[in-house]
Design a protein around this motif. Structure first.
Motif, mmCIF file in Angstrom:
data_model
loop_
_atom_site.group_PDB
_atom_site.id
_atom_site.type_symbol
_atom_site.label_atom_id
_atom_site.label_comp_id
_atom_site.label_asym_id
_atom_site.label_seq_id
_atom_site.Cartn_x
_atom_site.Cartn_y
_atom_site.Cartn_z
ATOM 1 N N ARG A 295 -51.621 6.730 -13.684
ATOM 2 C CA ARG A 295 -50.319 7.245 -14.093
ATOM 3 C C ARG A 295 -50.107 8.622 -13.473
ATOM 4 N N MET B 152 -38.675 2.816 -17.937
ATOM 5 C CA MET B 152 -38.848 3.547 -19.193
ATOM 6 C C MET B 152 -38.719 5.051 -18.989
ATOM 7 N N VAL B 153 -38.976 5.500 -17.786
ATOM 8 C CA VAL B 153 -39.116 6.931 -17.522
ATOM 9 C C VAL B 153 -37.825 7.544 -17.023
ATOM 10 N N SER C 260 -47.740 4.203 -14.559
ATOM 11 C CA SER C 260 -46.525 4.839 -15.054
ATOM 12 C C SER C 260 -46.212 6.007 -14.139
ATOM 13 N N ARG D 203 -44.926 8.602 -15.187
ATOM 14 C CA ARG D 203 -44.970 9.839 -15.976
ATOM 15 C C ARG D 203 -46.077 9.811 -17.020
ATOM 16 N N ALA D 204 -46.942 10.821 -16.965
ATOM 17 C CA ALA D 204 -47.923 11.052 -18.032
ATOM 18 C C ALA D 204 -47.826 12.535 -18.363
ATOM 19 N N ALA D 205 -47.279 12.818 -19.509
ATOM 20 C CA ALA D 205 -46.969 14.204 -19.885
ATOM 21 C C ALA D 205 -48.202 15.106 -19.842
ATOM 22 N N TYR D 206 -49.366 14.500 -19.944
ATOM 23 C CA TYR D 206 -50.623 15.250 -20.030
ATOM 24 C C TYR D 206 -51.319 15.388 -18.685
ATOM 25 N N ASP E 231 -53.447 10.520 -14.821
ATOM 26 C CA ASP E 231 -54.354 9.675 -15.601
ATOM 27 C C ASP E 231 -54.983 8.629 -14.687
ATOM 28 N N GLU F 17 -59.315 20.222 -22.814
ATOM 29 C CA GLU F 17 -58.441 20.294 -21.640
ATOM 30 C C GLU F 17 -57.777 18.965 -21.299
ATOM 31 N N LYS F 18 -56.600 19.072 -20.770
ATOM 32 C CA LYS F 18 -55.909 17.902 -20.215
ATOM 33 C C LYS F 18 -56.578 17.467 -18.914
ATOM 34 N N PRO F 19 -56.303 16.225 -18.489
ATOM 35 C CA PRO F 19 -56.732 15.830 -17.138
ATOM 36 C C PRO F 19 -56.148 16.776 -16.089
#
Lengths: 347, 347, 347, 347
Positions: B164, B210-211, B241, B243-246, B249, B282-284
């Motif tokens: 993602r 979806m995005v 996806s 979009r991955a807000a974090y 991924d 931490e985020k990715p």
């Protein structure tokens, strides 16, 4: 040359003293790290063909047996001191006299009055001095420190450091190392000050010979736990072992009024394998060259940035001095089996 | 120049086509990565002062608007094709004609017959061709693959890939991208073959907008799940996806007869902060430049090693071709809402 | 007895149909779980000394071979249906006729018209009916669902469920199980609806025989990946395997507009052992009795609470019906190798 | 009644002394835990309607203000001592005199000679005595201990225990608690012996008032680090805080010649939420009732098993005595700011 007179973004021409493991590492980072500096000379009293060949491949033009070739070279304005600990203060003095900026490996020395004299000379001459406490540049420990500084976990109350080498060094090395507190825990004393944001006031050291009888025969210990009390009431604990069968164990933790921040060890990859015999993941990276690989590069880059931009260096001679004082106190504490005040060491 | 005639450890003189983000990245890795190669020329039809200045700083002597300056230069023996996808096959043909080894970014193209012709020309001329499936060089995915190859988890039964992006690209990019299966999931198709160790025989694609409604209006989707069946019975699934807000991924997993191996995302550090509001880590890493930073370097090093040592390259034109075929099948499957056999695409 | 007429906090007198593994489990939870209920009767057509002895030890006064002893007993107001799937709808009808609240194990049945009739009878009589989708009561999956409901990860876009049994059941069981989609993935179909908060509109099933040739010979598959499309555009994927050498693999994940929530497997303890051979931790809990141990208790407690307090039960007959419809669609999709609309199954 | 004369699987008739939080907890576990025992009497000098009502609901027939009702009751053969610490040794003596088996909460007392006398009486009478070091029954700590015992990490070299309460107790409680070493760290002293498999020979305690000035005014500390030396050379460290904003922090670690085993905190679920603001997971369980919920049940079950089967109990009076001695040494060490030998306390 005094601080006020130095130019911004001057050309950095470097001489390296000591062509051992750490001298070579810094040389390679300086040459290959695209830092815009020039490594002109590397000097080592034990010069051999291997070093000459390595220096040639790296493009270092001058290879010397005599360190004076570095101090005498007016073009060289920056010196990396990577020789044995007992030579550090002398070479720092020589750099100060000849107006060269200094990066000096840890520990800065073992004799407190010699260190004092060297630092006085540095201050007088106005050259920069950074000391090689590389762990401050590690992404994990720095994240712990940044979290503490941000106030997110509140005022520090407990500082915990685990630091274990994968395997003991040769006993001949141990004999001249100054002992576990000067050779190994010195890093952790600096880390403790860095994380606590306060100065140590007293030390209690407990130790044991668990790993190697030879180390014991050499008058040293291989396993140690040191309790630290800080000015602000924070208490800290460091545990060291000369052997961790699973690799280099480097963890830090700060517990504060609002929470706790801690960090685990880095691994080569994050793969996890689940089979009938359990869930297996990677061991910590094996030793400091792997674990602090990036940090060594950042450390040198930080030093070069500092001396180019005339800002203060990140890890000062004062920091180095304080770590040595704590090591002295820990040694005394272990020997006399009692808590030792820092004020007993420096008065 | 035919394979048999090439010398070992020849001097590698490189021309780079395309000075966009990826062209620049490869150029910097080649120049600063201490690989012993020379980047002579960079060509881009959209040449501007920024690129000229960047190239000068990097020490690339020739900057060209016309790619023919690369093909016409007999000294250049290696070409990095980093231009837009629609130019790839043509430039591969020109490299083959002029006897230059090729590193080509993914995807190798979108028209199957053009790709076939280009690969035929490569085979005939005997030049090397490596394709930029950089994720094969990632430490985590490689550890998954190595574990599978070692037999530790047994015969693969299920392959799972999550991929993602942190945020969607500009819609203008999407319009010429060839769609999510060619632009984004192409990496995962290659990864699936790499992990399963078997060839895909059929594909079913489900997708959704979806995005971003704009992506939908452009005729593309931004969220997709593709099921793959392999020759050996293994089944696989990829989810994408835009979009991955974090952050980025990138996870892979192989479940086999004896167990399962999977990998998590890399993070900037391992600090964990426990407070009254929970435990935070931490985020990715944010996107491919951060996450695959090391892998891009390893990929190029691997290619240089291969062409210097005359061993086969790691990621072949055949690999690139197969990924495109799967992307074609996935696109068809999505459009016709039915599983599509690979044999329908290539016959 | 109609809903409106039932008393609050009535005495719950329970009859259990089926003294197999799951019937015994519910009995023990009801008796030992301090729920303030009375288990009066357990009935099983295969009654033997072991069951009688077990029931006696547990303090269940009546043991019957004929289920009519339960339906005929006016004191019994609540029935747990834990017999084989093919008997479920009939027993539900009998409970509805005799005005007894019902807890029925999953799946509620396999014949859609029979299920419809049973649910109609339930609705008409006003008895309560809860279906045993126990995973909704698992702390981990519930935390994922609660996070989704809270809006913290935004509108769901991708739902992922991994569900793998530690080892395949006996092939004799497989033969009468209704196939992997009815017997095993039925739980995941319910979980997918629970997590997505939307209804499934179409299904594509890919499957393979990787684990057991015997299962293949019995006309079933043992490895499956099913793609789901939901009304709201969300897409989902479920992977099932009849064998996970490392234990019961039960993971869920929801990726949404604002982030992603996922959960790992429970383990017996959190000890991590680092040695020269790696870092080892515990495998997932072995199977559903261990993993969903707490959830089984919570599920029954939730049901008792519902029927005592006259609030609606948590997992309805409608939920059970929908999971069966999806299983029907998945079976058809696998057989015909095409995506199947839910509207093809129910019209 | 002497050990040799007791019957196997005798009926256990229990009296509980103390109806505070822990007395109630044991009562509920004994009654609801399906242990086949009978709780006949609960006695508390502060008897009130709440306790009477709670006891009635639980089915405890006798509620007493006078503990003599328990000692005088010949039917009662087992006593749980859950009253305040200062009463423990006296009640142990009374149990010994009246031939009743004893489960006594920790600490067993604070006066060493009183404890000695009580243990002598126990030994003479032959009754069983188990002490409530509940953490030995925790799944995580037990897994650490089992790993150590298995030899997998080799001979223990460093033992580390972190034990932090979520919030400080009322200062009125602190005043009568005996201080942090007797009230809180006593558990960790037992855990350290349990994990190290060796006896403590000396103690050094560092402490600070960081959490609550009121605790300081009451003459106690709220933050402490204690270093332990063991007979076999192992060194250990315990850190305690009266406040952890994120919940109950209970971690143990043993580093040995062949590796290291450690355990993290339990959480309510394993959900991980990744959003733009980071990756969030659950905090540790809030306090001992949540964290050691299962362990309390196992502890009591273990005691009942022991006294029914006439095997030795798991946690003896000797264990309790040793923990108190270490607490005494720690208190002395803190007061005198010097390491204290265990032999100074008991001679």
């Amino acid at each position: 040359m005094l601080t006020g007179e130095r130019e911004m973004d001057k050309d950095i021409i470097i001489g390296i003293i000591g062509a051992g493991r750490i001298g070579k590492l810094h040389a390679e980072n300086l040459v290959k790290g695209n830092m815009g500096v020039r490594v002109k000379t590397i000097a080592d009293i034990y010069m051999d063909e291997d070093i000459r060949s390595w220096a040639k491949d790296l493009g270092i033009p001058v290879v010397a047996c005599n360190v004076e070739e570095i101090f005498d070279d007016a073009e060289i304005n920056t010196v990396f001191i990577c020789s044995s600990t007992n030579t550090h203060t002398e070479f720092i003095m020589r750099c100060a006299q000849t107006g060269k900026d200094i990066f000096c490996e840890k520990p800065i020395g073992s004799d407190l009055s010699e260190i004092s004299s060297a630092l006085a000379a540095v201050n007088k001459s106005g050259v920069n001095l950074q000391v090689g406490f590389v762990r401050r540049f590690d992404h994990n420990h720095k994240a712990v420190r940044d979290c503490v500084k941000s106030g997110r976990v509140g005022r520090p109350e407990i500082v915990k450091i685990t630091s274990r080498d994968p395997e003991p060094p040769p006993v001949d090395y141990v004999k001249v190392s100054g002992g576990i507190f000067f050779d190994m825990m010195i890093h952790d004393f600096d880390m403790a000050r860095y994380l606590a944001g306060s100065e140590v006031v007293s030390v209690f050291a407990a130790g044991s010979v668990m790993v190697s009888e030879e180390i014991g025969k050499a008058g040293d210990i291989d396993t140690a736990i040191v309790t630290l009390k800080f000015e602000n009431g924070t208490i800290g604990v460091i545990d060291n072992s000369r052997r961790a069968a699973y690799g280099y164990d480097q963890r830090t933790e700060v517990h504060g009024a609002l929470g706790c921040v801690k960090t685990e060890n880095d691994t080569a990859n994050l793969a996890m394998v689940s089979t009938a015999s359990g869930v297996a993941s990677e061991k910590p990276l094996w030793f400091f060259l792997e674990r602090y690989n990036e940090a060594f590069l950042k450390e040198v880059r930080d030093f070069i940035d500092a001396i180019q931009g005339r800002r203060e260096v990140s890890v000062t001679g004062e920091d180095a001095f304080k770590a040595v004082i704590i090591a002295e106190a820990a040694t005394k504490s272990y020997q006399e089996n009692r808590p030792v005040m820092i004020s007993e060491i420096v008065c």
